[in-house]
Motif scaffolding. Structure first.
Motif, PDB file in Angstrom:
ATOM      1  N   THR A   1       2.442   1.813  -3.399  1.00  0.00           N
ATOM      2  CA  THR A   1       1.483   2.355  -4.365  1.00  0.00           C
ATOM      3  C   THR A   1       1.359   3.869  -4.206  1.00  0.00           C
ATOM      4  O   THR A   1       1.396   4.615  -5.189  1.00  0.00           O
TER       5      THR A   1
ATOM      6  N   HIS B   1       8.101  -2.528  -4.340  1.00  0.00           N
ATOM      7  CA  HIS B   1       6.669  -2.727  -4.479  1.00  0.00           C
ATOM      8  C   HIS B   1       6.379  -4.056  -5.171  1.00  0.00           C
ATOM      9  O   HIS B   1       5.490  -4.805  -4.756  1.00  0.00           O
TER      10      HIS B   1
ATOM     11  N   ASP C   1       0.832  -1.211   0.000  1.00  0.00           N
ATOM     12  CA  ASP C   1       0.000   0.000   0.000  1.00  0.00           C
ATOM     13  C   ASP C   1       0.866   1.261   0.000  1.00  0.00           C
ATOM     14  O   ASP C   1       0.607   2.202  -0.748  1.00  0.00           O
TER      15      ASP C   1
END
Length: 50
Positions: free
Chosen positions: A12, A32, A9
């Motif tokens: 992102t 990521h 998260d």
């Protein structure tokens, strides 16, 4: 799994930020992708693969 979800998260959000330099985004993108692969493997192992 919450640690990997939080990392994904955060990645992102950071990748979407215009304030992060391109070189740093390249490093963040790799992190990521690692987080996303870990989540996929966890889901697969738990029988939740989509």
């Amino acid at each position: 799994m919450p640690v990997w979800q939080t990392a994904a998260d955060n990645g992102t959000v950071l990748l979407a930020s215009p304030r992060i330099p391109v070189g740093e985004k390249n490093r963040l993108r790799a992190e990521h992708e690692l987080s996303m692969r870990a989540l996929e493997e966890i889901d697969k192992a738990a029988g939740r693969a989509g």
